[in-house]
Design a protein around this motif. Structure first.
Motif, PDB file in Angstrom:
ATOM      1  N   PRO A   1       0.832  -1.204   0.000  1.00 46.20           N
ATOM      2  CA  PRO A   1       0.000   0.000   0.000  1.00 46.20           C
ATOM      3  C   PRO A   1       0.867   1.254   0.000  1.00 46.20           C
ATOM      4  N   ARG A   2       0.262   2.370  -0.371  1.00 46.49           N
ATOM      5  CA  ARG A   2       0.930   3.668  -0.335  1.00 46.49           C
ATOM      6  C   ARG A   2       0.082   4.625   0.475  1.00 46.49           C
ATOM      7  N   PRO A   3       0.658   5.531   1.213  1.00 43.69           N
ATOM      8  CA  PRO A   3       2.098   5.679   1.374  1.00 43.69           C
ATOM      9  C   PRO A   3       2.671   4.543   2.194  1.00 43.69           C
TER      10      PRO A   3
ATOM     11  N   GLY B   1      12.606   4.891  -4.633  1.00 42.69           N
ATOM     12  CA  GLY B   1      11.625   5.965  -4.641  1.00 42.69           C
ATOM     13  C   GLY B   1      11.280   6.534  -3.277  1.00 42.69           C
ATOM     14  N   PHE B   2      11.840   5.996  -2.206  1.00 40.76           N
ATOM     15  CA  PHE B   2      11.599   6.553  -0.875  1.00 40.76           C
ATOM     16  C   PHE B   2      12.297   7.904  -0.758  1.00 40.76           C
ATOM     17  N   ARG B   3      11.671   8.812  -0.030  1.00 45.61           N
ATOM     18  CA  ARG B   3      12.248  10.136   0.223  1.00 45.61           C
ATOM     19  C   ARG B   3      12.210  10.423   1.709  1.00 45.61           C
ATOM     20  N   MET B   4      13.291  11.042   2.205  1.00 45.53           N
ATOM     21  CA  MET B   4      13.315  11.438   3.615  1.00 45.53           C
ATOM     22  C   MET B   4      12.249  12.492   3.853  1.00 45.53           C
ATOM     23  N   ILE B   5      11.588  12.387   4.967  1.00 46.92           N
ATOM     24  CA  ILE B   5      10.600  13.390   5.338  1.00 46.92           C
ATOM     25  C   ILE B   5      11.067  14.058   6.621  1.00 46.92           C
ATOM     26  N   HIS B   6      10.876  15.354   6.659  1.00 40.80           N
ATOM     27  CA  HIS B   6      11.376  16.131   7.791  1.00 40.80           C
ATOM     28  C   HIS B   6      10.215  16.744   8.569  1.00 40.80           C
ATOM     29  N   ASN B   7       9.586  17.740   8.009  1.00 38.20           N
ATOM     30  CA  ASN B   7       8.495  18.424   8.702  1.00 38.20           C
ATOM     31  C   ASN B   7       7.135  18.160   8.064  1.00 38.20           C
ATOM     32  N   GLU B   8       7.091  17.289   7.067  1.00 33.63           N
ATOM     33  CA  GLU B   8       5.828  16.976   6.413  1.00 33.63           C
ATOM     34  C   GLU B   8       4.908  16.239   7.384  1.00 33.63           C
ATOM     35  N   PRO B   9       3.609  16.354   7.164  1.00 28.98           N
ATOM     36  CA  PRO B   9       2.660  15.609   8.015  1.00 28.98           C
ATOM     37  C   PRO B   9       2.885  14.100   7.887  1.00 28.98           C
ATOM     38  N   VAL B  10       2.806  13.414   9.016  1.00 23.42           N
ATOM     39  CA  VAL B  10       2.933  11.961   9.050  1.00 23.42           C
ATOM     40  C   VAL B  10       1.863  11.405   9.982  1.00 23.42           C
TER      41      VAL B  10
ATOM     42  N   PRO C   1       0.172   9.366  13.195  1.00 19.48           N
ATOM     43  CA  PRO C   1       0.508   9.468  14.627  1.00 19.48           C
ATOM     44  C   PRO C   1       1.677   8.578  15.064  1.00 19.48           C
ATOM     45  N   PHE C   2       1.767   7.372  14.540  1.00 17.36           N
ATOM     46  CA  PHE C   2       2.878   6.499  14.911  1.00 17.36           C
ATOM     47  C   PHE C   2       4.209   7.156  14.567  1.00 17.36           C
ATOM     48  N   PHE C   3       4.314   7.677  13.354  1.00 21.71           N
ATOM     49  CA  PHE C   3       5.577   8.267  12.927  1.00 21.71           C
ATOM     50  C   PHE C   3       5.801   9.658  13.527  1.00 21.71           C
ATOM     51  N   GLN C   4       4.746  10.316  13.992  1.00 19.51           N
ATOM     52  CA  GLN C   4       4.926  11.544  14.765  1.00 19.51           C
ATOM     53  C   GLN C   4       5.686  11.227  16.050  1.00 19.51           C
ATOM     54  N   ARG C   5       5.347  10.112  16.694  1.00 19.60           N
ATOM     55  CA  ARG C   5       6.050   9.711  17.919  1.00 19.60           C
ATOM     56  C   ARG C   5       7.510   9.357  17.624  1.00 19.60           C
ATOM     57  N   ILE C   6       7.742   8.647  16.543  1.00 20.61           N
ATOM     58  CA  ILE C   6       9.108   8.294  16.160  1.00 20.61           C
ATOM     59  C   ILE C   6       9.909   9.564  15.892  1.00 20.61           C
ATOM     60  N   ARG C   7       9.313  10.497  15.165  1.00 17.13           N
ATOM     61  CA  ARG C   7       9.979  11.770  14.874  1.00 17.13           C
ATOM     62  C   ARG C   7      10.331  12.496  16.170  1.00 17.13           C
TER      63      ARG C   7
ATOM     64  N   GLN D   1      20.235   9.850  14.787  1.00 18.27           N
ATOM     65  CA  GLN D   1      20.221   8.405  14.967  1.00 18.27           C
ATOM     66  C   GLN D   1      19.408   7.676  13.895  1.00 18.27           C
ATOM     67  N   GLY D   2      18.440   8.328  13.315  1.00 12.74           N
ATOM     68  CA  GLY D   2      17.593   7.666  12.336  1.00 12.74           C
ATOM     69  C   GLY D   2      16.820   8.667  11.516  1.00 12.74           C
ATOM     70  N   VAL D   3      16.293   8.209  10.394  1.00 12.36           N
ATOM     71  CA  VAL D   3      15.467   9.037   9.531  1.00 12.36           C
ATOM     72  C   VAL D   3      14.179   8.291   9.200  1.00 12.36           C
ATOM     73  N   ILE D   4      13.167   9.049   8.907  1.00 10.34           N
ATOM     74  CA  ILE D   4      11.888   8.495   8.453  1.00 10.34           C
ATOM     75  C   ILE D   4      11.813   8.769   6.957  1.00 10.34           C
ATOM     76  N   MET D   5      11.431   7.743   6.210  1.00 15.10           N
ATOM     77  CA  MET D   5      11.305   7.890   4.764  1.00 15.10           C
ATOM     78  C   MET D   5       9.903   7.438   4.360  1.00 15.10           C
ATOM     79  N   ARG D   6       9.454   7.956   3.202  1.00 15.50           N
ATOM     80  CA  ARG D   6       8.113   7.614   2.709  1.00 15.50           C
ATOM     81  C   ARG D   6       8.156   7.408   1.212  1.00 15.50           C
TER      82      ARG D   6
END
Length: 109
Positions: A52-54, A71-80, A82-88, A102-107
């Motif tokens: 599935p996407r995203p 095709g994954f892109r790092m996301i910084h301040n974009e909306p994510v 709730p789970f990934f808000q906590r990770i961020r 320590q880590g990055v979130i990608m989408r």
């Protein structure tokens, strides 16, 4: 999973659903003797065929270029989700304490 011709497990990856509805590419691992032979690439390609996407993932910064190839892109301040808000939030807290990322979130859209 990835196996040798004799059935030995050499790699794995999963789609991990979260309660908020987001889905994460997670737990990618390849046995050390089989790294650099395209096992991870084949696992990712197969997983992405019907995912599935995203689709999100969390990785060390040094691994981001690998996932960008798919095709994954790092996301910084974009909306994510709730789970990934906590990770961020956790990543930012660790960065404040250690001065290291320590880590990055990608989408993948």
């Amino acid at each position: 999973i990835a196996e040798t011709e004799t059935g030995d497990l050499i790699g794995c990856v999963q789609l991990k659903p979260h309660r908020d509805g987001s889905v994460e590419l997670a737990s990618l691992a390849v046995e050390e003797d089989y790294r650099g032979q395209g096992v991870a690439r084949r696992l990712i390609e197969r997983l992405l065929e019907n995912s599935p996407r995203p689709l999100y993932l969390v990785c060390r910064p040094a691994l981001a270029p690998l996932y960008e190839k798919f095709g994954f892109r790092m996301i910084h301040n974009e909306p994510v989700s709730p789970f990934f808000q906590r990770i961020r939030f956790l990543f930012r807290a660790v960065r404040l304490l250690t001065k290291e990322q320590q880590g990055v979130i990608m989408r993948l859209e």
